[in-house]
Design a protein around this motif. Structure first.
Motif, short mmCIF file in Angstrom:
data_model
loop_
_atom_site.label_atom_id
_atom_site.label_comp_id
_atom_site.label_asym_id
_atom_site.label_seq_id
_atom_site.Cartn_x
_atom_site.Cartn_y
_atom_site.Cartn_z
N ASP A 39 80.50 33.34 67.29
CA ASP A 39 81.82 32.96 67.80
C ASP A 39 81.80 32.86 69.32
OD1 ASP A 39 82.65 32.97 65.21
OD2 ASP A 39 83.78 34.85 65.32
N LEU A 40 80.91 33.61 69.94
CA LEU A 40 80.79 33.56 71.41
C LEU A 40 79.72 32.55 71.84
CD1 LEU A 40 81.08 37.40 72.16
CD2 LEU A 40 82.84 35.65 72.39
N LYS A 41 79.32 31.71 70.94
CA LYS A 41 78.38 30.61 71.21
C LYS A 41 76.97 31.05 71.60
CE LYS A 41 81.34 27.64 73.47
NZ LYS A 41 81.75 26.47 74.05
N PHE A 42 76.53 32.16 71.03
CA PHE A 42 75.12 32.51 71.19
C PHE A 42 74.28 31.44 70.48
CE2 PHE A 42 76.74 36.41 72.68
CZ PHE A 42 75.70 37.15 73.22
N ASP A 43 73.04 31.27 70.96
CA ASP A 43 72.19 30.21 70.40
C ASP A 43 71.42 30.66 69.16
OD1 ASP A 43 72.36 28.00 72.51
OD2 ASP A 43 72.06 29.83 73.68
N VAL B 200 79.47 28.84 61.52
CA VAL B 200 79.18 28.29 62.85
C VAL B 200 80.41 27.48 63.25
CG1 VAL B 200 77.63 26.84 64.20
CG2 VAL B 200 76.72 28.18 62.30
N ARG B 201 81.05 27.91 64.34
CA ARG B 201 82.29 27.24 64.74
C ARG B 201 81.99 25.98 65.56
NH1 ARG B 201 85.12 31.11 61.74
NH2 ARG B 201 84.61 33.16 62.50
N LYS B 202 82.95 25.07 65.54
CA LYS B 202 82.80 23.87 66.37
C LYS B 202 82.98 24.27 67.82
CE LYS B 202 85.14 20.98 63.04
NZ LYS B 202 86.42 21.59 62.69
N PRO B 203 82.30 23.56 68.75
CA PRO B 203 82.44 23.95 70.16
C PRO B 203 83.86 23.75 70.69
CG PRO B 203 81.07 21.97 69.95
CD PRO B 203 81.33 22.46 68.57
#
Ligand code: PEP
Ligand code: MN
Length: 359
Positions: A219-223, A258-261
């Motif tokens: 959710d915090l956009k980790f890769d 996996v959330r959309k950016p």
């Protein structure tokens, strides 16, 4: 380093899901290593991890099989096609890992804290095109983390990434290592192209919370995620409590969202913008209120100066803290949060009054 692109190694993998690094905490035997690797072969895992040199808190526990385990890990690459990763903690480890053609070298949290050790390793792998992942130092010090990454960059290592594995603390917590998410977020803002991978295993210290921490990371956009995986976790020679079976890893990867950016539909964007406007207005109000409050604090400071009265009025401060935390709870604001905010306000008020008294 700010404008460099560190992501090419990750982009070139062309993954349709977050990067997964999986494998046991320690390489225990050739059989164990190959068994886990084969179970990970047709999963989301791209990189196989196994510790060969283990930094242990107390002597007398299993400190890794050392160089003897490196051919086992090479075999993993030959038999499964997975990329391989080991932890290196000194120049000798670094040279051996390169000799055995390990693809990914990670720097452990206990090494990142030591600039001499990091420099020694950076010198030993100067100019390598291997991927180097730097775990955060055990203490929550962003500059120390960045400093270690910089040392590799200065020695011509360009395939870089960071691993967030949480920070040790004397505070009682449900975590083995507290995540303090703001620190990796700050790192991301400093180096937007630097891949950041989350290690929920060392954050949790148990199996139960791995899914939740992984979801927060995504959710915090980790890769990506580095998750300790073992065929018989209970019998693992190190970190037995936190390792999961390959089957559980597959389940977790299927269940994670996996959330959309960003928002895509026009009406959702409009709704978000309207809400953000409201937030901005509230922030303005907050700042105005804080500034007005500080003017009153200054007037009290002047009164204290006139009467030669001490800045700290502890009874009054205790009274305020009690009042605001009680009232905060009624408003659905946690005690911890209100305490943090008001301690910061009190600290700033003291600085203001100190200045006035010294004028
Ligand atoms: C590990 O990944 O097995 C390890 C020792 O981790 P850390 O350096 O985060 O403690
Ligand atoms: Mn471990």
């Amino acid at each position: 380093m700010e404008n460099k692109n560190f992501r090419s190694w990750l982009s070139e993998m062309n993954l349709t899901h977050p990067l997964v690094i999986a494998g046991p905490c320690s390489a225990e035997s050739e059989k164990q290593v190959l068994e886990v690797a084969h179970e990970l072969k047709n999963t989301d895992a791209t990189i196989f991890r196994a510790g060969v040199w283990k930094p242990r808190t107390r002597p007398g526990t299993f400190e890794g099989n050392g160089v003897k385990a490196l051919p086992w890990i090479q075999k993993v690459k030959d038999e499964t096609g997975l990329l391989t990763a080991v932890e290196i903690a000194n120049a000798q480890h670094a040279k051996l890992a390169l000799e055995f053609d390990i693809d990914v070298l990670w720097i452990g949290a206990r090494t990142t804290v030591n600039p001499f050790a990091v420099q020694e390793i950076a010198d030993a792998i100067q100019g390598t095109d291997k991927i180097v992942l730097v775990k955060n130092p055990i203490n929550p010090d962003l500059e120390l983390w960045i400093g270690a990454i910089e040392r590799f960059h200065k020695m011509g290592v360009t395939n870089l990434g960071a691993i967030h594995r949480g920070f040790s603390s004397f505070r009682k917590s449900i975590y083995r290592n507290i995540p303090s998410w703001q620190i990796p977020i700050d790192l991301k803002n400093r180096y937007p192209s630097l891949p950041i991978i989350n290690d929920p295993s060392h954050i949790c210290g148990n199996r139960e919370n791995i899914f939740d921490v992984s979801q927060t990371a995504l959710d915090l956009k980790f890769d990506g995620l580095m998750i300790e995986t073992h065929c018989d976790p209970d019998e693992a020679w190190s970190d037995a409590k936190q390792q999961i079976k390959p089957a559980r890893l597959i389940e977790i990867m299927n269940e994670l969202k996996v959330r959309k950016p960003r928002f895509e539909k026009e009406e959702s964007v409009a709704k978000l913008n309207a809400l953000r406007k409201e937030i901005n207005a509230k922030d303005d109000q907050l700042l105005e209120t804080l500034s007005e409050r500080m003017q009153i604090v200054d007037n009290i400071g002047k009164a204290k100066k006139e009467s030669n009265v001490a800045v700290l009025q502890n009874t009054r401060w205790q009274e305020i803290l009690q009042k605001v935390t009680d009232s905060g709870e009624e408003h659905g604001l946690s005690k911890l949060f209100i305490e943090k905010i008001f301690k910061a306000i009190h600290q700033e008020s003291i600085s203001h009054q100190e200045k006035i008294l010294k004028e």
